[in-house]
Design a protein around this motif. Structure first.
Motif, PDB file in Angstrom:
ATOM      1  N   SER B  10       0.821  -1.180   0.000  1.00 31.78           N
ATOM      2  CA  SER B  10       0.000   0.000   0.000  1.00 31.78           C
ATOM      3  C   SER B  10       0.854   1.228   0.000  1.00 31.78           C
ATOM      4  N   GLU B  16      -8.598   1.436  -1.221  1.00 31.51           N
ATOM      5  CA  GLU B  16      -9.480   0.330  -1.498  1.00 31.51           C
ATOM      6  C   GLU B  16     -10.602   0.297  -0.478  1.00 31.51           C
ATOM      7  N   LEU B  55     -10.850  -8.582 -11.381  1.00 25.60           N
ATOM      8  CA  LEU B  55     -10.867  -7.820 -10.131  1.00 25.60           C
ATOM      9  C   LEU B  55     -12.144  -7.000 -10.030  1.00 25.60           C
ATOM     10  N   HIS B  58     -14.029  -2.420  -6.828  1.00 26.46           N
ATOM     11  CA  HIS B  58     -13.508  -1.799  -5.595  1.00 26.46           C
ATOM     12  C   HIS B  58     -12.034  -1.480  -5.712  1.00 26.46           C
ATOM     13  N   TYR B  59     -11.378  -2.179  -6.591  1.00 24.30           N
ATOM     14  CA  TYR B  59      -9.928  -2.020  -6.665  1.00 24.30           C
ATOM     15  C   TYR B  59      -9.506  -0.945  -7.656  1.00 24.30           C
ATOM     16  N   GLN B  62      -6.801   1.277  -6.927  1.00 26.33           N
ATOM     17  CA  GLN B  62      -5.531   0.588  -6.761  1.00 26.33           C
ATOM     18  C   GLN B  62      -4.894   0.250  -8.102  1.00 26.33           C
ATOM     19  N   GLU B  63      -5.462   0.825  -9.167  1.00 25.20           N
ATOM     20  CA  GLU B  63      -4.983   0.509 -10.499  1.00 25.20           C
ATOM     21  C   GLU B  63      -3.464   0.645 -10.582  1.00 25.20           C
ATOM     22  N   ARG B  66      -1.160  -2.510  -9.764  1.00 20.21           N
ATOM     23  CA  ARG B  66      -1.628  -3.758 -10.359  1.00 20.21           C
ATOM     24  C   ARG B  66      -0.683  -4.929 -10.050  1.00 20.21           C
ATOM     25  N   LEU B  69      -1.280  -6.276  -6.573  1.00 21.13           N
ATOM     26  CA  LEU B  69      -2.475  -7.118  -6.458  1.00 21.13           C
ATOM     27  C   LEU B  69      -2.199  -8.489  -7.061  1.00 21.13           C
ATOM     28  N   ASP B 343     -10.713  -8.502   1.520  1.00 24.39           N
ATOM     29  CA  ASP B 343      -9.977  -7.848   0.439  1.00 24.39           C
ATOM     30  C   ASP B 343      -8.686  -8.615   0.227  1.00 24.39           C
ATOM     31  N   TYR B 345      -5.536  -7.761   0.100  1.00 22.10           N
ATOM     32  CA  TYR B 345      -4.420  -7.480   0.993  1.00 22.10           C
ATOM     33  C   TYR B 345      -4.543  -8.272   2.296  1.00 22.10           C
TER      34      TYR B 345
END
Lengths: 677, 379
Positions: B10, B16, B55, B58-59, B62-63, B66, B69, B343, B345
């Motif tokens: 993060s 997220e 995905l 919600h993510y 967080q693009e 990538r 993830l 999630d 993470y």
């Protein structure tokens, strides 16, 4: 998103979400084109603003803005109004991004970047911080940013301390505020700032933390701060000499190899093949700079020119609590000699925190050199029989273990008073776990400060009981309490000659050598070594020890029994490498080899991977075995053992025994068997 | 995810769960079935496979992460023993497509960093001169890229590690810390850890000055025994992990620190042990900081520190397991707090935590890398 049902979205919500995604994607691609083509028009910059307001995580956009700002600033020369308006706009974008996500690393960093351009108004920044810190008083981004702003603008530490007053008064549970307070106070106390002399200030802090602890005893914040305060109270900056061997006023009897003729009843008898004896200095904290110029030796013993002092610690470290040198004597030349040692004769002994040993200390002892008559016999040392109860008068002991330079410390009174008032205060809170623990720590601190023999050691029973209670109450931290219990127990044993003499015996097998027996006490940690420097024979069997840490200071130790403990590897015996007198070692019935160390996994798992290692004969002949038993190899080859017991460990077996014989060729007894020549 | 900010995942982002409340709501409006008493491996597998395919929206914020993830999904599948569900060649090709390569040897000295991009949105195609525009390759993405490659068994010796490591030196600051990207960025322990893990995985330490990194780490230890992200900041579980794991990877602290001679240790292990143990709460879970609620991911961050210093025997494992199971979703995966949706993470750090607890069905853990133990590929 959390806590909301995932599948219940209605079609119109789906549509809205899809539309949002389309919009974001188009913004994103337009932005990427601008970035790539270095377009920094107002319109292009506005686009990145939109993107960041939707998603503050888009760090590429923050980077773009930095380039854009640099570009704009270069074009407008230095019109202060324009510069301000550009930078103000950046601050505004950050603020709006933070409203979206006030934990965005990218946004906070961008703000720091703007401020580092010299654009800041402390009032505005503190106002913004107040807003975010009200919203989430534990937000560590905000706290870090606050410290950054304070440093940048030279806001006074006193003002910041007042801010923590407010935050703490607002909510006692705010550990972030307590933390900041301890950082600020450490700095102010270290500077001896006006109104921040430790003896004046620390008692006030105790009052503050009491109000937190007594308001809600279940809250951790106050307790941690209290622990920090206790540390500040006990922390005497100036290093002091805790003990030495030989001690002041003592007489040591010295002879050559083997045993002393006759039945000399002095138990400060020391025999050495090399015709030298160790001189040990034990400081209350790690120091460097002990040398023949900072410590002078005035002796009638011949052949001792400039002495070489060595720190007893990790090989690369030049600081240690324990320093040792060796004084030569000639055993064919029986006589009495006076030796005078002056520690701190010239400045240069400095603690690892940079404080000078400032109170020179002098001690004198007598070395009584005897003629050696009887040859030593290489008999086996038994730990089961041949022991007589200690019969000497405890006066003899006094001269061995007393040395308290602490009394010389002038700044001592307020510390004692502070601890006394804390002990009184926490006596009533000791029904909670943390209350018991704090009280136990306070009492330990109190005992360490007592110098009056009449009241010395009276609270140890109470301390041990507190740790016993804690072990029963709080099983998940059992081992921690157990270790502390062991420490307190050993402090108690060494607190007076009477209690220590109960554990002392004479071992007939070695001409009535004094043996300290601390077996079967369920000890899990070693402590109080500074009071045991005279010990040559030590029985620690049937305990719960994991390591020999601490024993390295016992430079006279020649026989050590560690059987039936919880030693897991030879690495845990590493400190014994410094004990050059050690001849007899019993590590039978431990867990050595049970928890094998997977040497393939770790970069520096074995010192073999260090470049400084050069293989000796054993290494060249048996590289496989050395790799397999590297931890044993590195400890045993540095010892001069004559007797070793290793049975009852996973590692023991024929292969290991033959390996031991190769690395310790002088060994005479292995697992009770005499080895043929 | 207020606390999880520390981790490699993060580094740049948190959003997220951006509109999540700071504390979980203690009262649920509807009765929930009691949590399972087992680690539901099949459900976790299903969850990860689903994420591997697609995905959820919600993510989207967080693009930029990538690769991170992807690392959670692929390394997570390895923990579950299901790496065969992944097309390794496709994954390797995809990961390598994010690598920033210098156009020629000269450009290595230009101060840029040639690592991996976090996603397409921080990567531009190479221009007609063969140059990179706005090279925004990132240390954390680089760690994740190498982690994925390691986990799928890709031979790291065939990638251009020399330019990566040489240019990584540009990111190290005078105080020993690292910036994540050469354009600039916050410097803290997270990126020291990424750099150490990168050097370790590539088995080449030319990319950093270990001694100065070590000094930076030591400056981050707080008086209570834990480590903060930057010197002077409050002790934090993730920062403490970054500190201890880096010291281990760099070889400054040995195995089983607590059992060995701690007077020779560069950190204060007993104070650290004390701080770590105090982080286990009454509910069995670990909190990231004093007076914060327990959170799934700290079972790993702090559990791994305890493992690394040889203090894992002191964890109340039964209580921790119970806490983690209360955060296990019935759809598979783990959430931060009990009763929330899972999630990626927290799921990944749930798996690593269960591996730490020696759950029989899971791959064993390499605590200092935060990855499954991969004997074959040299981890």
């Amino acid at each position: 998103m959390h806590g909301r049902p995932r599948k219940a979205s209605k079609p119109e919500e789906e549509a809205a979400s899809a539309a949002k995604a389309v919009k974001l994607r188009s913004l994103q691609s337009q932005f990427m084109t601008n970035h790539h083509d270095k377009i920094y028009t107002n319109e292009a910059i506005e686009l990145s603003t939109k993107l960041l307001e939707i998603n503050p995580e888009a760090y590429t956009a923050w980077n773009y803005r930095k380039l854009a700002v640099e570009d704009c600033l270069s074009r407008i020369e230095s019109d202060p109004n324009l510069v301000n308006s550009i930078l103000d706009e950046e601050l505004r974008v950050v603020e709006s991004a933070l409203r979206q996500n006030f934990k965005s690393y990218g946004a906070w960093h961008h703000r720091k970047w703007v401020l580092s351009k010299g654009h800041s108004s402390i009032g505005d920044e503190l106002k913004l911080l107040d807003k975010f810190q009200r919203l989430d008083s534990r937000n560590f981004h905000a706290w870090n940013y606050r410290r950054f702003v304070v440093e940048l603008t030279n806001r006074s530490e006193q003002d910041e301390l007042h801010y923590t007053d407010d935050m703490i008064n607002n909510n006692f549970s705010n550990y972030s505020a307590w933390h900041n307070r301890s950082v600020l106070l450490s700095s102010l106390l270290a500077q001896n700032a006006d109104g921040f002399m430790p003896n004046e200030r620390i008692p006030d802090e105790y009052d503050l933390v009491h109000s937190a602890i007594f308001t809600d005893p279940d809250d951790q914040s106050g307790w941690f701060y209290h622990l920090w305060l206790l540390d500040q109270t006990l922390n005497v900056e100036t290093p002091l000499l805790t003990s030495s061997w030989p001690s002041h006023g003592s007489t040591v009897s010295l002879s050559g190899a083997g045993c002393l003729n006759g039945s000399s009843s002095k138990f400060t008898t020391f025999c050495s093949e090399s015709g030298s004896f160790p001189l040990i200095l034990y400081f209350d904290q790690a120091v460097g700079g002990v040398s023949s110029s900072t410590v002078t030796t005035d002796s009638e013993l011949k052949g001792n020119g400039d002495l070489v002092w060595e720190p007893i610690s990790y090989k690369n470290s030049q600081v240690s609590c324990v320093w040792v040198t060796h004084l030569k004597y000639v055993s064919s030349d029986p006589c009495e000699y006076k030796v005078k040692i002056r520690v701190g004769n010239s400045p240069g002994i400095v603690s690892s925190r940079g404080h000078n040993f400032s109170a020179p200390y002098e001690f004198v002892f007598t070395a009584h050199v005897h003629d050696t008559v009887k040859d030593s016999q290489e008999g086996i040392v038994s730990w089961t029989d041949g022991f007589d109860i200690w019969d000497a008068k405890s006066k003899d002991l006094n001269s061995l273990i007393t040395l308290d330079q602490l009394e010389a410390e002038i700044d001592f009174k307020w510390r004692q008073e502070a601890i006394d008032s804390e002990v009184e205060c926490f006596g009533i809170l000791s029904d909670s776990k943390i209350g018991k623990l704090t009280l136990a720590r306070l009492l330990m601190a109190r005992e360490a400060m007592v110098s009056d023999d009449a009241v010395k050691g009276v609270r140890y029973e109470e301390i041990l009981q507190l740790y016993n209670d804690l072990m029963a109450l709080d099983s998940s931290h059992y081992q921690y309490y157990k270790d502390e219990h062991s420490v307190a127990f050993l402090h108690k044993v060494t607190s007076s000659s009477e209690s220590l003499s109960r554990h002392l015996f004479r071992y007939r097998g070695m001409n009535n050598l004094v043996c300290l027996r601390l077996n079967n006490l369920s000890l899990s940690r070693i402590a109080s070594v500074e009071k045991l420097l005279f010990v040559q024979m030590l029985d620690l069997s049937h305990n719960e020890l994991h390591s020999t840490e601490g024993l390295e200071a016992m430079q006279l130790l020649s026989c050590l029994n560690l059987s039936h403990n919880r030693i897991r590897s030879f690495s845990a015996l590493d400190s014994l490498r410094h004990v050059k007198q050690l001849k007899v070692l019993d590590v039978s019935h431990n867990h050595i080899g049970k928890h094998s160390v997977d040497t393939t996994r770790y970069l520096c798992s074995s010192p073999l991977s260090n470049s400084e290692w050069s293989p000796d004969d054993v290494g060249r002949q048996n590289p496989g075995l050395v790799t397999k038993y590297w931890d044993a190899y590195f400890v045993l080859r540095d010892l001069n053992l004559k007797q070793l017991d290793i049975a009852g460990n996973e590692i023991s077996g024929n292969e290991f025994s033959s390996f031991v014989l190769q690395i310790v060729p002088k060994l005479v007894w292995l697992d009770g068997q005499k080895l043929g020549n | 995810m207020s606390e999880t900010t520390v981790s490699i995942d993060s580094d740049r982002s948190k959003s997220e769960d951006e509109d999540e409340e700071e504390y979980p709501s203690p009262v649920q409006s509807f009765p929930r079935p009691p949590p399972s008493v087992n680690f539901e491996k099949d459900r976790h597998l299903m969850y990860l496979e689903m994420m591997y395919e697609l995905l959820p929206y919600h993510y989207q914020s967080q693009e930029i992460n990538r690769l991170t993830l992807a690392h959670f999904i692929i390394s997570g599948l390895h923990f579950l023993g299901a790496l065969d569900r992944v097309d390794k060649d496709v994954v390797a090709k995809w990961v390598l497509s994010f690598q920033a390569l210098p156009s020629n040897r000269v450009s290595l000295k230009d101060g840029e960093f040639y690592g991996f991009f976090g996603s397409r949105s921080s990567q531009f195609p190479i221009d007609e001169n063969g140059d990179l525009t706005h090279n925004g390759s990132h240390l954390a993405s680089t760690y994740c890229a190498l982690a994925i490659l390691k986990v799928i068994g890709h031979d790291l010796s065939i990638i251009d590690s020399e330019s990566l490591l040489l240019s990584m030196k540009n990111l190290q600051q005078d105080d020993g810390s690292f910036m994540p990207i050469h354009i600039g960025g916050e410097t803290d322990l997270r990126f020291v850890y990424c750099a150490a893990a990168i050097c370790y995985m590539l088995d080449n330490w030319s990319g950093m000055d270990k001694e100065s990194a070590k000094n930076y780490i030591l400056n981050c230890q707080s008086y209570d025994g834990g480590f903060g992200l930057i010197p002077g900041s409050e002790s934090h579980g993730g920062a403490t992990y970054c500190a201890i794991a880096s010291l281990r990877l760099m070889g400054y602290i040995g195995v089983d620190l607590l059992s060995n001679d701690s007077s020779s240790s560069i950190i204060d292990p007993s104070l650290l042990l004390n701080w770590c143990l105090q982080r286990q709460g009454n509910d069995g879970g670990f909190q990231g900081r004093t007076n914060k609620p327990s959170d799934t991911c700290y079972a790993f961050w702090i559990g791994a520190v305890l493992k690394l210093i040889g203090g894992d025997a002191l964890i109340d494992k039964i209580a921790l397991r119970k806490f983690l199971l209360s955060c296990q979703s019935k759809y598979g995966g783990f959430s931060k707090f009990s009763g929330q949706l899972p999630d990626l993470y927290h799921s990944y750090y749930g798996y690593t935590a269960f591996s730490l607890l020696e759950e029989p069905d899971l791959s064993p853990l390499c605590p200092e890398l935060g990855l499954p133990l991969l004997a074959a590929s040299g981890i």
